[in-house]
Design a protein around this motif. Structure first.
Motif, mmCIF file in Angstrom:
data_model
loop_
_atom_site.group_PDB
_atom_site.id
_atom_site.type_symbol
_atom_site.label_atom_id
_atom_site.label_comp_id
_atom_site.label_asym_id
_atom_site.label_seq_id
_atom_site.Cartn_x
_atom_site.Cartn_y
_atom_site.Cartn_z
ATOM 1 N N ARG A 189 0.860 -1.183 0.000
ATOM 2 C CA ARG A 189 0.000 0.000 0.000
ATOM 3 C C ARG A 189 0.892 1.227 0.000
ATOM 4 N NH1 ARG A 189 -5.111 -0.667 4.040
ATOM 5 N NH2 ARG A 189 -5.681 -2.792 3.485
ATOM 6 N N SER A 190 0.384 2.267 -0.586
ATOM 7 C CA SER A 190 1.116 3.521 -0.639
ATOM 8 C C SER A 190 0.209 4.624 -0.145
ATOM 9 C CB SER A 190 1.554 3.797 -2.084
ATOM 10 O OG SER A 190 2.183 5.045 -2.164
ATOM 11 N N ALA A 191 0.769 5.484 0.692
ATOM 12 C CA ALA A 191 -0.004 6.617 1.197
ATOM 13 C C ALA A 191 0.971 7.694 1.644
ATOM 14 C CB ALA A 191 -0.887 6.177 2.359
ATOM 15 N N GLY A 192 0.428 8.851 1.852
ATOM 16 C CA GLY A 192 1.286 9.945 2.265
ATOM 17 C C GLY A 192 0.632 10.817 3.314
ATOM 18 N N ILE A 193 1.360 11.839 3.683
ATOM 19 C CA ILE A 193 0.869 12.786 4.673
ATOM 20 C C ILE A 193 -0.006 13.856 4.032
ATOM 21 C CG2 ILE A 193 2.716 12.399 6.339
ATOM 22 C CD1 ILE A 193 4.167 14.802 5.119
ATOM 23 N N GLU A 194 0.026 13.904 2.707
ATOM 24 C CA GLU A 194 -0.815 14.811 1.915
ATOM 25 C C GLU A 194 -1.191 14.083 0.631
ATOM 26 O OE1 GLU A 194 1.739 18.107 1.122
ATOM 27 O OE2 GLU A 194 1.718 18.833 3.172
ATOM 28 N N THR A 195 -2.267 14.535 -0.007
ATOM 29 C CA THR A 195 -2.615 13.977 -1.314
ATOM 30 C C THR A 195 -2.411 15.059 -2.372
ATOM 31 O OG1 THR A 195 -4.947 14.564 -1.065
ATOM 32 C CG2 THR A 195 -4.294 12.365 -0.357
ATOM 33 N N HIS A 196 -1.806 14.662 -3.474
ATOM 34 C CA HIS A 196 -1.542 15.616 -4.548
ATOM 35 C C HIS A 196 -2.023 15.110 -5.900
ATOM 36 C CE1 HIS A 196 0.932 18.164 -1.989
ATOM 37 N NE2 HIS A 196 1.499 17.066 -1.522
ATOM 38 N N GLY A 197 -2.636 13.953 -5.916
ATOM 39 C CA GLY A 197 -3.034 13.372 -7.191
ATOM 40 C C GLY A 197 -1.864 12.659 -7.842
ATOM 41 N N LEU A 198 -2.147 11.988 -8.908
ATOM 42 C CA LEU A 198 -1.137 11.212 -9.625
ATOM 43 C C LEU A 198 -0.391 12.135 -10.576
ATOM 44 C CD1 LEU A 198 -0.186 8.297 -9.808
ATOM 45 C CD2 LEU A 198 -1.895 7.921 -11.572
ATOM 46 N N ASN A 199 0.924 12.146 -10.471
ATOM 47 C CA ASN A 199 1.730 13.027 -11.306
ATOM 48 C C ASN A 199 1.888 12.409 -12.693
ATOM 49 O OD1 ASN A 199 4.153 14.236 -12.548
ATOM 50 N ND2 ASN A 199 4.312 15.315 -10.589
ATOM 51 N N PRO A 200 1.471 13.133 -13.741
ATOM 52 C CA PRO A 200 1.555 12.574 -15.096
ATOM 53 C C PRO A 200 2.987 12.242 -15.519
ATOM 54 C CG PRO A 200 0.717 14.848 -15.140
ATOM 55 C CD PRO A 200 0.858 14.456 -13.716
ATOM 56 N N ARG A 201 3.969 12.943 -14.985
ATOM 57 C CA ARG A 201 5.359 12.619 -15.328
ATOM 58 C C ARG A 201 5.765 11.284 -14.718
ATOM 59 N NH1 ARG A 201 6.247 18.629 -14.496
ATOM 60 N NH2 ARG A 201 6.704 19.435 -16.585
ATOM 61 N N ALA A 202 5.277 10.999 -13.524
ATOM 62 C CA ALA A 202 5.556 9.692 -12.907
ATOM 63 C C ALA A 202 4.931 8.586 -13.751
ATOM 64 C CB ALA A 202 5.028 9.648 -11.476
ATOM 65 N N VAL A 203 3.709 8.799 -14.193
ATOM 66 C CA VAL A 203 3.032 7.822 -15.044
ATOM 67 C C VAL A 203 3.848 7.589 -16.315
ATOM 68 C CG1 VAL A 203 0.944 7.339 -16.386
ATOM 69 C CG2 VAL A 203 0.743 8.414 -14.122
ATOM 70 N N LYS A 204 4.331 8.667 -16.912
ATOM 71 C CA LYS A 204 5.098 8.580 -18.162
ATOM 72 C C LYS A 204 6.392 7.792 -17.982
ATOM 73 C CE LYS A 204 7.475 11.573 -21.519
ATOM 74 N NZ LYS A 204 6.933 11.133 -22.772
ATOM 75 N N VAL A 205 7.183 8.138 -16.957
ATOM 76 C CA VAL A 205 8.480 7.459 -16.821
ATOM 77 C C VAL A 205 8.325 6.011 -16.378
ATOM 78 C CG1 VAL A 205 9.746 9.614 -16.482
ATOM 79 C CG2 VAL A 205 9.037 8.281 -14.474
ATOM 80 N N MET A 206 7.274 5.708 -15.633
ATOM 81 C CA MET A 206 7.038 4.308 -15.272
ATOM 82 C C MET A 206 6.607 3.510 -16.502
ATOM 83 S SD MET A 206 7.902 3.840 -12.151
ATOM 84 C CE MET A 206 7.098 2.304 -11.672
ATOM 85 N N ALA A 207 5.787 4.098 -17.349
ATOM 86 C CA ALA A 207 5.359 3.425 -18.576
ATOM 87 C C ALA A 207 6.565 3.131 -19.465
ATOM 88 C CB ALA A 207 4.336 4.275 -19.320
ATOM 89 N N GLU A 208 7.555 4.019 -19.449
ATOM 90 C CA GLU A 208 8.783 3.779 -20.214
ATOM 91 C C GLU A 208 9.470 2.482 -19.770
ATOM 92 O OE1 GLU A 208 9.966 8.514 -20.784
ATOM 93 O OE2 GLU A 208 11.192 7.247 -19.482
ATOM 94 N N ASP A 209 9.265 2.092 -18.512
ATOM 95 C CA ASP A 209 9.866 0.868 -17.991
ATOM 96 C C ASP A 209 8.850 -0.276 -17.920
ATOM 97 O OD1 ASP A 209 12.172 -0.495 -17.099
ATOM 98 O OD2 ASP A 209 11.558 -0.270 -15.000
ATOM 99 N N GLY A 210 7.709 -0.102 -18.571
ATOM 100 C CA GLY A 210 6.731 -1.179 -18.677
ATOM 101 C C GLY A 210 5.821 -1.356 -17.471
#
Length: 122
Positions: free
Chosen positions: A18-39
């Motif tokens: 599980r993943s959680a934080g002390i604040e919520t900021h939504g899903l960062n599109p750059r994180a989505v992009k670089v993870m997709a680059e690694d499948g």
């Protein structure tokens, strides 16, 4: 990114991730992009607040980035805690390519650390 790698690398029979934080900021599109680059598809992950009941019953808690260590609730006794002092790539400045480069650096560090957890489990 850590949640995405944990789900894709760690055996589901041994880890409930599980993943959680002390604040919520939504899903960062750059994180989505670089993870997709690694499948790894993280596009359906969410930005959630820490569930204190779950937090108190966890076996392992990993904190990321400096401010999470400073602001994180007290780690319950008996829980293994590992802090990964990563720079938050969402705070990077510069061109889009510069910022994506920071996301990739962070992604690669996280992947290496998740692979280390997996190898320690074997």
């Amino acid at each position: 990114m850590a949640e995405g790698y944990a789900h894709s690398i760690l055996p589901k029979s041994a880890f409930e991730v599980r993943s959680a934080g002390i604040e919520t900021h939504g899903l960062n599109p750059r994180a989505v992009k670089v993870m997709a680059e690694d499948g790894v598809d993280i596009s359906n992950q969410t930005s959630d607040l820490i569930d204190m009941d779950y937090f108190k019953n966890a076996d392992l808690i990993i904190t990321l980035c400096g401010d999470s260590k400073d602001k994180c609730p007290t780690i319950p006794k008996g829980v293994v805690h590992d802090h990964w002092n990563l720079q938050d790539p969402a705070q990077a400045i510069g061109s889009d390519q510069d910022i994506l480069s920071e996301f990739r650096k962070t992604r690669d560090i996280i992947k290496k650390k998740i692979l280390e957890i997996n190898s320690q489990h074997d």
